[in-house]
Design a protein around this motif. Structure first.
Motif, mmCIF file in Angstrom:
data_model
loop_
_atom_site.group_PDB
_atom_site.id
_atom_site.type_symbol
_atom_site.label_atom_id
_atom_site.label_comp_id
_atom_site.label_asym_id
_atom_site.label_seq_id
_atom_site.Cartn_x
_atom_site.Cartn_y
_atom_site.Cartn_z
ATOM 1 N N ASN A 114 0.812 -1.209 0.000
ATOM 2 C CA ASN A 114 0.000 0.000 0.000
ATOM 3 C C ASN A 114 0.849 1.264 0.000
ATOM 4 N N SER A 115 2.146 1.126 0.313
ATOM 5 C CA SER A 115 3.038 2.281 0.318
ATOM 6 C C SER A 115 3.457 2.619 -1.111
ATOM 7 N N ARG A 116 4.176 3.677 -1.233
ATOM 8 C CA ARG A 116 4.578 4.152 -2.565
ATOM 9 C C ARG A 116 5.835 3.438 -3.024
ATOM 10 N N ILE A 117 5.668 2.230 -3.527
ATOM 11 C CA ILE A 117 6.794 1.466 -4.056
ATOM 12 C C ILE A 117 6.548 1.189 -5.533
ATOM 13 N N LYS A 118 7.591 0.901 -6.256
ATOM 14 C CA LYS A 118 7.474 0.626 -7.672
ATOM 15 C C LYS A 118 6.836 -0.742 -7.911
ATOM 16 N N TYR A 193 -6.756 -6.937 3.379
ATOM 17 C CA TYR A 193 -6.071 -5.882 4.119
ATOM 18 C C TYR A 193 -5.779 -4.674 3.229
ATOM 19 N N ILE A 194 -5.420 -4.908 1.977
ATOM 20 C CA ILE A 194 -5.184 -3.791 1.059
ATOM 21 C C ILE A 194 -6.465 -2.980 0.874
ATOM 22 N N ALA A 195 -7.599 -3.675 0.737
ATOM 23 C CA ALA A 195 -8.878 -2.978 0.630
ATOM 24 C C ALA A 195 -9.154 -2.146 1.876
ATOM 25 N N GLY A 196 -8.801 -2.680 3.047
ATOM 26 C CA GLY A 196 -8.998 -1.934 4.278
ATOM 27 C C GLY A 196 -8.074 -0.733 4.388
ATOM 28 N N LEU A 197 -6.828 -0.906 3.998
ATOM 29 C CA LEU A 197 -5.862 0.201 4.084
ATOM 30 C C LEU A 197 -6.231 1.350 3.163
ATOM 31 N N GLN A 198 -6.911 1.058 2.069
ATOM 32 C CA GLN A 198 -7.311 2.120 1.153
ATOM 33 C C GLN A 198 -8.461 2.958 1.693
ATOM 34 N N THR A 199 -9.096 2.509 2.771
ATOM 35 C CA THR A 199 -10.165 3.301 3.394
ATOM 36 C C THR A 199 -9.634 4.277 4.432
ATOM 37 N N VAL A 200 -8.350 4.175 4.765
ATOM 38 C CA VAL A 200 -7.767 5.090 5.746
ATOM 39 C C VAL A 200 -7.488 6.425 5.065
ATOM 40 N N PRO A 201 -8.055 7.539 5.553
ATOM 41 C CA PRO A 201 -7.849 8.839 4.900
ATOM 42 C C PRO A 201 -6.382 9.259 4.925
ATOM 43 N N ALA A 202 -5.876 9.643 3.776
ATOM 44 C CA ALA A 202 -4.481 10.082 3.695
ATOM 45 C C ALA A 202 -4.259 11.369 4.475
ATOM 46 N N GLU A 203 -5.314 12.210 4.604
ATOM 47 C CA GLU A 203 -5.171 13.471 5.326
ATOM 48 C C GLU A 203 -4.863 13.237 6.799
ATOM 49 N N VAL A 204 -5.495 12.194 7.361
ATOM 50 C CA VAL A 204 -5.261 11.902 8.783
ATOM 51 C C VAL A 204 -3.822 11.453 9.003
ATOM 52 N N LEU A 205 -3.331 10.601 8.131
ATOM 53 C CA LEU A 205 -1.941 10.151 8.253
ATOM 54 C C LEU A 205 -0.963 11.295 8.055
ATOM 55 N N GLU A 206 -1.272 12.177 7.108
ATOM 56 C CA GLU A 206 -0.387 13.318 6.858
ATOM 57 C C GLU A 206 -0.370 14.261 8.059
ATOM 58 N N ALA A 207 -1.536 14.470 8.674
ATOM 59 C CA ALA A 207 -1.593 15.337 9.850
ATOM 60 C C ALA A 207 -0.794 14.751 11.013
ATOM 61 N N SER A 208 -0.878 13.436 11.205
ATOM 62 C CA SER A 208 -0.111 12.800 12.282
ATOM 63 C C SER A 208 1.375 12.852 11.994
ATOM 64 N N ARG A 209 1.727 12.749 10.702
ATOM 65 C CA ARG A 209 3.140 12.832 10.328
ATOM 66 C C ARG A 209 3.688 14.232 10.614
ATOM 67 N N SER A 221 -1.974 3.613 16.326
ATOM 68 C CA SER A 221 -3.018 4.507 16.832
ATOM 69 C C SER A 221 -4.038 4.924 15.781
ATOM 70 N N ILE A 222 -3.679 4.832 14.500
ATOM 71 C CA ILE A 222 -4.589 5.313 13.460
ATOM 72 C C ILE A 222 -4.980 4.196 12.501
ATOM 73 N N THR A 223 -3.975 3.623 11.845
ATOM 74 C CA THR A 223 -4.257 2.666 10.769
ATOM 75 C C THR A 223 -4.957 1.417 11.283
ATOM 76 N N PHE A 224 -4.373 0.763 12.285
ATOM 77 C CA PHE A 224 -4.933 -0.509 12.739
ATOM 78 C C PHE A 224 -6.336 -0.361 13.325
ATOM 79 N N PRO A 225 -6.608 0.652 14.172
ATOM 80 C CA PRO A 225 -8.000 0.801 14.640
ATOM 81 C C PRO A 225 -9.000 1.033 13.513
ATOM 82 N N MET A 226 -8.569 1.692 12.428
ATOM 83 C CA MET A 226 -9.496 1.986 11.341
ATOM 84 C C MET A 226 -9.733 0.783 10.433
ATOM 85 N N ILE A 227 -8.855 -0.207 10.489
ATOM 86 C CA ILE A 227 -9.064 -1.423 9.691
ATOM 87 C C ILE A 227 -9.407 -2.603 10.592
ATOM 88 N N ALA A 228 -9.879 -2.315 11.790
ATOM 89 C CA ALA A 228 -10.195 -3.395 12.736
ATOM 90 C C ALA A 228 -11.263 -4.333 12.185
#
Length: 310
Positions: A114-118, A193-209, A221-228
């Motif tokens: 799900n990360s930015r890999i080739k 799991y890939i389908a679940g990870l795509q439902t996590v808003p990128a804005e939330v991850l960017e804000a936490s970063r 704290s963010i990804t795993f609770p949202m794909i529970a």
């Protein structure tokens, strides 16, 4: 009178169509007719055999010829049969270890894909290949690897524990079964799991970063609770599937050495269709069905309560 009649009519200007009630009655009938073939097939090839199996569980049928009712004798004998008890223990061991392992591996791979890999789209297709392969064919390939390739490699490298096949000892044969089961089942879990990870808003991850959260803190704290919810689905399906493990053992060990790696499904097959214990193993099937349903319900309720708490 004509004016009075017009006043009495509804203001909508629409008159009741006598064909509409008939059409409303026809639609449910059409739906039932479309479902009927599937219902008949399911009833004939699933429900009736299940009912017959429950009936045979109260008999001493060997699978052919006459039989007589024996009441609960088969069920009572199951709980004192050491071979049956060992099969249940071994099945629970394989199911527990494989369920945990496959979800750890699948989640790790899904996060990486799900990360930015080739070539991540290509890799998703590659990782799904094991799920579409015939497990018996793949099992015999793994059998050759465990019995020939790895021992030859171990001898050349001078590694004693690798010089002998894992499948020849009861203490290590289950490891080979778990490896094959995890390898084959991970593909389906990865897709979920890939389908679940795509439902996590990128804005939330960017804000936490931006706030300085580490990658692990973001996941915990963010990804795993949202794909529970997706985790719950994978855990329940994995445990149910591994409790019914059959092909993997047939291809790798055949239940050996001796009966040390016999699963419940393999024991039912051997005893019911090859050992003249059709009635006895039918009772075993009924008990095993109740066990699987019970485990699935308990696991689903526990994981759902965990989702709510998070």
């Amino acid at each position: 009178m004509a004016t009075q009649t017009l006043r009495d009519e509804p203001r909508t200007g629409r008159r009741d169509d006598p064909a509409k009630p008939r059409r409303r009655r026809l639609f449910p009938i059409a739906f039932y007719l479309m479902v009927l073939p599937a219902f008949v097939l399911f009833f004939v090839f699933h429900t009736i055999p299940v009912i017959q199996g429950v009936y045979y569980s109260f008999t001493d049928s060997p699978g052919y010829g006459p039989s007589r009712l024996v009441g609960l004798r088969n069920y009572i004998a199951l709980f004192t049969d050491p071979r049956v008890l060992h099969a249940y223990w071994f099945t629970f061991l394989i199911a527990a270890v494989a369920t945990v392992a496959v979800n750890i591996v699948s989640l790790a791979v899904a996060v990486g894909l799900n990360s930015r890999i080739k070539f991540r789209t290509t890799l998703r297709g590659v990782y799904f290949i094991p799920n579409i392969l015939a497990i018996l064919v793949v099992g015999y390939i793994f059998n050759y690897l465990f019995s020939n390739s790895l021992p030859a490699l171990g001898e050349r490298l001078g590694i004693d524990w690798l010089s002998t096949s894992l499948l020849t000892k009861a203490s290590t044969a289950w490891i080979g079964i778990v490896i094959l089961a995890v390898w084959q089942s991970a593909a389906f879990n990865i897709i979920i799991y890939i389908a679940g990870l795509q439902t996590v808003p990128a804005e939330v991850l960017e804000a936490s970063r931006v706030d300085g959260a580490s990658a692990w803190r973001q996941f915990r704290s963010i990804t795993f609770p949202m794909i529970a919810g997706f985790f719950t689905i994978n855990m329940v399906l994995s445990l149910k599937g591994f409790l019914q493990i059959f092909d993997h053992i047939v291809a790798l060990t055949g239940g050996g050495p001796g009966t040390d790696t016999e699963s419940v499904a393999l024991l039912i097959y051997k005893g019911g269709f090859q050992g003249g214990e059709y009635g006895y193993q039918s009772a075993n099937s009924v008990v095993f069905f109740i066990v699987i349903v019970g485990f699935s319900i308990v696991q689903l309720n526990v994981l759902r309560r965990r989702e709510v708490s998070e």
